[in-house]
Motif scaffolding. Structure first.
Motif, PDB file in Angstrom:
ATOM      1  N   PRO A   1      22.452  40.758  26.757  1.00  0.00           N
ATOM      2  CA  PRO A   1      21.827  39.434  26.753  1.00  0.00           C
ATOM      3  C   PRO A   1      22.255  38.521  27.903  1.00  0.00           C
ATOM      4  CG  PRO A   1      23.534  39.551  25.079  1.00  0.00           C
ATOM      5  CD  PRO A   1      23.377  40.942  25.644  1.00  0.00           C
ATOM      6  N   PHE A   2      23.234  38.925  28.683  1.00  0.00           N
ATOM      7  CA  PHE A   2      23.724  38.077  29.768  1.00  0.00           C
ATOM      8  C   PHE A   2      23.205  38.538  31.125  1.00  0.00           C
ATOM      9  CE2 PHE A   2      27.400  38.978  26.838  1.00  0.00           C
ATOM     10  CZ  PHE A   2      26.982  38.069  25.889  1.00  0.00           C
ATOM     11  N   GLN A   3      22.329  39.493  31.133  1.00  0.00           N
ATOM     12  CA  GLN A   3      21.862  40.146  32.352  1.00  0.00           C
ATOM     13  C   GLN A   3      21.366  39.168  33.418  1.00  0.00           C
ATOM     14  OE1 GLN A   3      19.456  43.567  31.651  1.00  0.00           O
ATOM     15  NE2 GLN A   3      17.868  42.821  33.001  1.00  0.00           N
ATOM     16  N   ASP A   4      20.620  38.149  33.051  1.00  0.00           N
ATOM     17  CA  ASP A   4      20.066  37.216  34.027  1.00  0.00           C
ATOM     18  C   ASP A   4      20.790  35.869  34.037  1.00  0.00           C
ATOM     19  OD1 ASP A   4      18.056  39.027  34.890  1.00  0.00           O
ATOM     20  OD2 ASP A   4      16.912  38.568  33.080  1.00  0.00           O
ATOM     21  N   LYS A   5      21.915  35.801  33.388  1.00  0.00           N
ATOM     22  CA  LYS A   5      22.665  34.543  33.305  1.00  0.00           C
ATOM     23  C   LYS A   5      23.439  34.329  34.611  1.00  0.00           C
ATOM     24  CE  LYS A   5      24.104  33.681  29.274  1.00  0.00           C
ATOM     25  NZ  LYS A   5      23.313  32.624  28.683  1.00  0.00           N
ATOM     26  N   PRO A   6      23.244  33.168  35.251  1.00  0.00           N
ATOM     27  CA  PRO A   6      24.010  32.913  36.482  1.00  0.00           C
ATOM     28  C   PRO A   6      25.493  32.743  36.165  1.00  0.00           C
ATOM     29  CG  PRO A   6      22.632  31.016  35.917  1.00  0.00           C
ATOM     30  CD  PRO A   6      22.333  32.095  34.924  1.00  0.00           C
ATOM     31  N   GLY A   7      26.316  33.148  37.114  1.00  0.00           N
ATOM     32  CA  GLY A   7      27.748  33.057  36.884  1.00  0.00           C
ATOM     33  C   GLY A   7      28.529  32.793  38.154  1.00  0.00           C
ATOM     34  N   ILE A   8      29.709  32.280  37.955  1.00  0.00           N
ATOM     35  CA  ILE A   8      30.665  32.056  39.041  1.00  0.00           C
ATOM     36  C   ILE A   8      31.933  32.806  38.667  1.00  0.00           C
ATOM     37  CG2 ILE A   8      32.130  30.351  40.191  1.00  0.00           C
ATOM     38  CD1 ILE A   8      29.903  28.300  39.712  1.00  0.00           C
ATOM     39  N   ILE A   9      32.504  33.501  39.628  1.00  0.00           N
ATOM     40  CA  ILE A   9      33.733  34.261  39.425  1.00  0.00           C
ATOM     41  C   ILE A   9      34.858  33.582  40.199  1.00  0.00           C
ATOM     42  CG2 ILE A   9      34.891  36.451  39.915  1.00  0.00           C
ATOM     43  CD1 ILE A   9      32.090  37.760  39.694  1.00  0.00           C
ATOM     44  N   ILE A  10      35.985  33.416  39.537  1.00  0.00           N
ATOM     45  CA  ILE A  10      37.169  32.860  40.191  1.00  0.00           C
ATOM     46  C   ILE A  10      38.302  33.866  40.041  1.00  0.00           C
ATOM     47  CG2 ILE A  10      38.915  31.036  40.130  1.00  0.00           C
ATOM     48  CD1 ILE A  10      36.708  29.134  39.180  1.00  0.00           C
ATOM     49  N   GLY A  11      38.828  34.301  41.160  1.00  0.00           N
ATOM     50  CA  GLY A  11      39.967  35.214  41.168  1.00  0.00           C
ATOM     51  C   GLY A  11      41.177  34.514  41.755  1.00  0.00           C
ATOM     52  N   VAL A  12      42.326  34.747  41.157  1.00  0.00           N
ATOM     53  CA  VAL A  12      43.567  34.130  41.618  1.00  0.00           C
ATOM     54  C   VAL A  12      44.595  35.224  41.838  1.00  0.00           C
ATOM     55  CG1 VAL A  12      45.444  32.558  40.988  1.00  0.00           C
ATOM     56  CG2 VAL A  12      43.089  31.980  40.381  1.00  0.00           C
ATOM     57  N   SER A  13      45.225  35.193  43.017  1.00  0.00           N
ATOM     58  CA  SER A  13      46.270  36.185  43.300  1.00  0.00           C
ATOM     59  C   SER A  13      47.393  35.527  44.088  1.00  0.00           C
ATOM     60  CB  SER A  13      45.702  37.366  44.089  1.00  0.00           C
ATOM     61  OG  SER A  13      45.282  36.939  45.366  1.00  0.00           O
ATOM     62  N   GLY A  14      48.548  36.097  43.964  1.00  0.00           N
ATOM     63  CA  GLY A  14      49.712  35.554  44.646  1.00  0.00           C
ATOM     64  C   GLY A  14      49.676  35.712  46.152  1.00  0.00           C
ATOM     65  N   ASP A  15      48.958  36.730  46.637  1.00  0.00           N
ATOM     66  CA  ASP A  15      48.933  36.967  48.082  1.00  0.00           C
ATOM     67  C   ASP A  15      47.704  36.375  48.759  1.00  0.00           C
ATOM     68  OD1 ASP A  15      46.869  38.680  47.380  1.00  0.00           O
ATOM     69  OD2 ASP A  15      47.863  40.502  48.087  1.00  0.00           O
ATOM     70  N   GLY A  16      46.854  35.677  48.002  1.00  0.00           N
ATOM     71  CA  GLY A  16      45.678  35.040  48.591  1.00  0.00           C
ATOM     72  C   GLY A  16      44.463  35.944  48.722  1.00  0.00           C
ATOM     73  N   ASP A  17      44.595  37.216  48.385  1.00  0.00           N
ATOM     74  CA  ASP A  17      43.470  38.148  48.449  1.00  0.00           C
ATOM     75  C   ASP A  17      43.106  38.557  47.025  1.00  0.00           C
ATOM     76  OD1 ASP A  17      41.587  40.122  48.837  1.00  0.00           O
ATOM     77  OD2 ASP A  17      42.958  41.535  49.799  1.00  0.00           O
ATOM     78  N   SER A  18      42.100  37.925  46.491  1.00  0.00           N
ATOM     79  CA  SER A  18      41.683  38.191  45.112  1.00  0.00           C
ATOM     80  C   SER A  18      40.540  39.190  45.037  1.00  0.00           C
ATOM     81  CB  SER A  18      41.241  36.878  44.453  1.00  0.00           C
ATOM     82  OG  SER A  18      42.283  35.961  44.454  1.00  0.00           O
ATOM     83  N   SER A  19      40.333  39.968  46.090  1.00  0.00           N
ATOM     84  CA  SER A  19      39.171  40.863  46.120  1.00  0.00           C
ATOM     85  C   SER A  19      39.195  41.897  45.002  1.00  0.00           C
ATOM     86  CB  SER A  19      39.050  41.555  47.482  1.00  0.00           C
ATOM     87  OG  SER A  19      40.217  42.301  47.778  1.00  0.00           O
ATOM     88  N   GLY A  20      40.361  42.346  44.581  1.00  0.00           N
ATOM     89  CA  GLY A  20      40.438  43.335  43.504  1.00  0.00           C
ATOM     90  C   GLY A  20      39.888  42.791  42.201  1.00  0.00           C
ATOM     91  N   VAL A  21      40.353  41.612  41.799  1.00  0.00           N
ATOM     92  CA  VAL A  21      39.884  41.016  40.545  1.00  0.00           C
ATOM     93  C   VAL A  21      38.428  40.571  40.669  1.00  0.00           C
ATOM     94  CG1 VAL A  21      40.696  38.649  40.941  1.00  0.00           C
ATOM     95  CG2 VAL A  21      40.498  39.487  38.636  1.00  0.00           C
ATOM     96  N   ILE A  22      38.039  40.053  41.816  1.00  0.00           N
ATOM     97  CA  ILE A  22      36.646  39.623  42.004  1.00  0.00           C
ATOM     98  C   ILE A  22      35.708  40.820  41.927  1.00  0.00           C
ATOM     99  CG2 ILE A  22      35.019  38.678  43.696  1.00  0.00           C
ATOM    100  CD1 ILE A  22      37.332  36.734  44.479  1.00  0.00           C
TER     101      ILE A  22
END
Length: 134
Positions: A106-127
């Motif tokens: 049911p969330f397929q077309d729901k817009p979203g924002i992702i926020i990733g937080v990491s200690g080294d400034g690179d949140s690409s893994g969690v994002i």
């Protein structure tokens, strides 16, 4: 209504970031911190097949109902060892398993924002991981 969900530590950067974004929208919003809930892990028990709702007795279904009602979703999590933290992963595994295994999402077309937080400034893994679940 915009729904914000934090898988970060209570009162810390992930939660603060989500709340900042929510307040800046000038829209009605609700906020949940997964730190306030017990989020059990998915066992692939298949109890959700009939009604697309997890049968485990924790607060996840309350949050699921809010996701369904929301016009948009903001989700944030901390990154540990290049991946999402455990509570965020448990949350998304339960949400996705209980709604996707029968081609019902049911969330397929729901817009979203992702926020990733990491200690080294690179949140690409969690994002990247949250993006997969989105």
């Amino acid at each position: 209504m915009i729904l914000g969900i934090s898988a970060g530590r209570k009162g810390k950067i992930t939660e603060q970031s989500i709340k900042t974004v929510l307040k800046s929208t000038d829209q009605k919003y609700k906020f949940y911190s997964l730190s306030d809930f017990e989020v059990l892990t998915c066992d692939a028990c298949l109890g959700c097949i009939e009604n697309h709702q997890c049968v485990k007795n924790d607060n996840l279904n309350q949050i699921m109902d809010e996701i369904i009602k929301a016009d948009a979703l903001i989700f944030g999590a901390s990154e540990y060892w290049d991946t999402m933290n455990a509570i965020g992963r448990a949350f998304w595994e339960r949400v996705c398993f209980s709604t996707r295994h029968n081609k019902y999402f049911p969330f397929q077309d729901k817009p979203g924002i992702i926020i990733g937080v990491s200690g080294d400034g690179d949140s690409s893994g969690v994002i990247n991981e949250i993006t997969t679940f989105f």
